[in-house]
Scaffold this active site. Structure first.
Site, PDB file in Angstrom:
ATOM      1  N   LYS A 251     -10.504  -0.741  10.224  1.00  0.00           N
ATOM      2  CA  LYS A 251     -10.660  -1.926   9.363  1.00  0.00           C
ATOM      3  C   LYS A 251     -11.002  -3.151  10.209  1.00  0.00           C
ATOM      4  CE  LYS A 251      -7.160  -0.243   6.119  1.00  0.00           C
ATOM      5  NZ  LYS A 251      -7.929   0.259   4.976  1.00  0.00           N
TER       6      LYS A 251
ATOM      7  N   GLN B 157      -4.468  -5.270   6.822  1.00  0.00           N
ATOM      8  CA  GLN B 157      -5.475  -6.174   6.228  1.00  0.00           C
ATOM      9  C   GLN B 157      -5.511  -7.535   6.917  1.00  0.00           C
ATOM     10  OE1 GLN B 157      -7.768  -5.408   4.017  1.00  0.00           O
ATOM     11  NE2 GLN B 157      -7.013  -3.356   3.578  1.00  0.00           N
TER      12      GLN B 157
ATOM     13  N   ASP C  15       3.154  -4.573   8.006  1.00  0.00           N
ATOM     14  CA  ASP C  15       1.923  -3.799   7.863  1.00  0.00           C
ATOM     15  C   ASP C  15       0.770  -4.791   8.018  1.00  0.00           C
ATOM     16  OD1 ASP C  15      -0.331  -2.525   6.984  1.00  0.00           O
ATOM     17  OD2 ASP C  15       0.546  -1.747   5.131  1.00  0.00           O
TER      18      ASP C  15
ATOM     19  N   HIS D 282       0.872  -1.173   0.000  1.00  0.00           N
ATOM     20  CA  HIS D 282       0.000   0.000   0.000  1.00  0.00           C
ATOM     21  C   HIS D 282       0.912   1.227   0.000  1.00  0.00           C
ATOM     22  CE1 HIS D 282      -2.749   2.981   1.848  1.00  0.00           C
ATOM     23  NE2 HIS D 282      -3.741   2.190   1.509  1.00  0.00           N
TER      24      HIS D 282
ATOM     25  N   CYS E 224      -4.780   2.604  -3.575  1.00  0.00           N
ATOM     26  CA  CYS E 224      -3.520   3.108  -2.991  1.00  0.00           C
ATOM     27  C   CYS E 224      -2.394   2.106  -3.195  1.00  0.00           C
ATOM     28  CB  CYS E 224      -3.677   3.437  -1.502  1.00  0.00           C
ATOM     29  SG  CYS E 224      -4.826   4.751  -1.200  1.00  0.00           S
TER      30      CYS E 224
HETATM   31  C1  PLP Z   1      -2.328  -2.881   3.574  1.00  0.00           C
HETATM   32  C2  PLP Z   1      -2.662  -1.509   4.043  1.00  0.00           C
HETATM   33  N1  PLP Z   1      -1.733  -0.780   4.657  1.00  0.00           N
HETATM   34  C3  PLP Z   1      -1.967   0.459   5.115  1.00  0.00           C
HETATM   35  C4  PLP Z   1      -3.193   1.039   4.938  1.00  0.00           C
HETATM   36  C5  PLP Z   1      -3.432   2.424   5.452  1.00  0.00           C
HETATM   37  O1  PLP Z   1      -4.369   2.396   6.467  1.00  0.00           O
HETATM   38  P1  PLP Z   1      -4.939   3.760   7.084  1.00  0.00           P
HETATM   39  O2  PLP Z   1      -5.424   4.574   5.944  1.00  0.00           O
HETATM   40  O3  PLP Z   1      -6.014   3.297   8.007  1.00  0.00           O
HETATM   41  O4  PLP Z   1      -3.809   4.386   7.819  1.00  0.00           O
HETATM   42  C6  PLP Z   1      -4.202   0.334   4.282  1.00  0.00           C
HETATM   43  C7  PLP Z   1      -5.520   0.946   4.015  1.00  0.00           C
HETATM   44  O5  PLP Z   1      -6.233   0.569   3.133  1.00  0.00           O
HETATM   45  C8  PLP Z   1      -3.931  -0.977   3.843  1.00  0.00           C
HETATM   46  O6  PLP Z   1      -4.866  -1.701   3.213  1.00  0.00           O
END
Ligand code: PLP
Length: 421
Positions: free
Chosen positions: A241, A218, A215, A138, A379
């Site tokens: 999420k 998900q 990270d 992401h 993203c």
């Molecule tokens: C794999 C992953 N990392 C990071 C993020 C960023 O999350 P946030 O916008 O809640 O900070 C997302 C959001 O879709 C994501 O899917």
């Protein structure tokens, strides 16, 4: 002194069937109609919905406990502090951290990753050093590292993936070397659904003494995390999420590393003492929590963890797995539909394209049918480039979705093909 109410985890029995209709009653948002049709919410990868138990806990804080934490000696402040620190204790158990001081509250995964980039990266990574990420990150796990590389003259290396969307671990081995200073990889891809072998990735990095950030944005909605078993050095995720309000989230860090890092932001609550000559920073975790945090949201995150413990996170995961299998089978049977991301190990996400139809058009027609999906690059623009598509349509599932909803999605996709065909 903060006392934390005892959590009573309800152990699911393998024989228990998943009563999805009962579960749906916990999520008031699902009861509405959109464009005259019952809402079919399949955008959980972006943000999941919030159960009554979490809504009520947040409302209780606002109605009866609202005040600032840590600073007051009065009744309300102590109550709010107890609830906020109680949520941290729940997080600690949820991810099996060794200590609550390793669980830093942040606004979400993005802020968590940025905290590590600023606190660790800017202090310990320099010119000529290398940072490894993967081809399916992401933007939240690309851009901060790119900014760091730019600032320090370091180099960003990328683990490639195959056409199914699986990382090539041999290539990872080839990237790891004595210049590697940091590895940052997603556990589950938000654009493809791939589950990465992060334990293996961490083990290989540790052979070079390199710390690893996972990270987990998900992963956390779909199953428990054990940071000790993973042996990761940092683990970031967002509450919104995983059935909690926006503004909640956590970055876990190994205490020994957090101690060595610079604070992310300066301000109130992160200090022991301040003079014009010198500031002495607070101990963990406060050192990383400057200013008034999102108290209501983090208390909500604690309640979301309680909720997951009650319904049984593992049982929910098994149900979702079956839902994803069913949706994959049904969607891929439609002529013209191509699934993007066909890894052997997948979770929660079904990305697809349809010949000559832009995903935004798919999303718009599905919306008319009351179906919420995501259309765009998610993203993850490098993933789109890798698969040579401008965007995808993405259905992402939670344990309150049903096979009947998958059928509605499939019928609507057939309608899209009819309209544009
Ligand atoms: C794999 C992953 N990392 C990071 C993020 C960023 O999350 P946030 O916008 O809640 O900070 C997302 C959001 O879709 C994501 O899917």
């Amino acid at each position: 002194m903060v006392t934390v109410p005892e959590l009573i985890p309800i152990k699911p029995k393998p024989s228990d069937a998943w009563d999805v209709e009962r579960i749906r009653k916990d999520f008031p948002v699902l009861r509405q109609t959109v464009n005259g049709k019952p809402l079919v919410y399949l955008d959980n990868g972006a943000s999941s919905q919030v159960p009554v138990m979490v809504i009520e806990r947040g409302a209780q804080y606002i109605a009866q406990e609202h005040s600032n934490i840590h600073r007051g000696v009065h009744y309300l402040s102590m109550k709010a502090t107890t609830a906020y620190e109680g949520a941290r204790e729940k997080v600690k158990r949820f991810i099996n951290a060794r200590d609550t001081k390793e669980c830093i509250f942040v606004r979400g995964a993005t802020e968590g990753i940025n905290l590590v980039m600023h606190g660790y990266g800017r202090k310990f990574i320099g010119s000529g050093d290398e940072i490894i990420i993967s081809a399916m990150e992401h933007h939240a796990n690309i851009v901060p590292w790119q900014m760091l590389c730019e600032e320090k003259g370091a180099r960003l290396r990328v683990i490639p993936m195959n056409d199914a969307g699986e990382l090539l671990l041999d290539e990872y081995d080839a990237l790891l070397n004595e210049k590697t200073r940091f590895v940052a990889v997603t556990q589950v891809s938000n654009a493809l659904g791939t589950i990465n072998p992060v334990k293996e990735i961490i083990e290989r990095a540790h052979k070079y003494g390199v710390p690893v950030l996972i990270d987990g944005a998900q992963q956390v909605p779909h199953g428990k995390v054990d940071v000790q078993d993973l042996d990761c050095d940092f683990y970031a995720f967002s509450g919104h999420k995983m059935f909690a309000p926006t503004g909640s989230g956590v970055v876990y860090g190994r205490a020994a590393l957090l101690e060595k890092m610079n604070p992310f932001q300066g301000g109130g609550d992160m200090i022991k003492s301040v003079t014009f000559e010198k500031t002495i920073f607070a101990d963990l975790p406060n050192k990383f929590e400057a200013g008034t945090p999102a108290i209501a949201s983090q208390i909500g995150l604690g309640a979301a963890i309680d909720y997951l413990n009650i319904v049984g996170h593992e049982r929910a995961a098994a149900y979702e797995h079956e839902l994803l299998r069913y949706a994959t089978e049904r969607l891929s049977a439609i002529e013209g539909v191509r699934i993007i991301g066909t890894a052997r190990e997948k979770l929660g996400v079904l990305s697809f394209v349809i010949d000559d139809i832009h995903p935004h058009d798919i999303g718009t027609i599905l919306d008319q049918e009351g179906i919420a999906i995501r259309a765009g690059h998610h993203c993850a623009q490098p993933v789109m480039k890798r698969f040579n598509v401008p965007a995808t349509a993405r259905a992402s599932f939670a344990f309150y979705n049903t096979k009947a909803e998958v059928d509605i999605l499939v019928n609507a996709v057939e309608k899209v093909i009819e309209v544009f065909g």
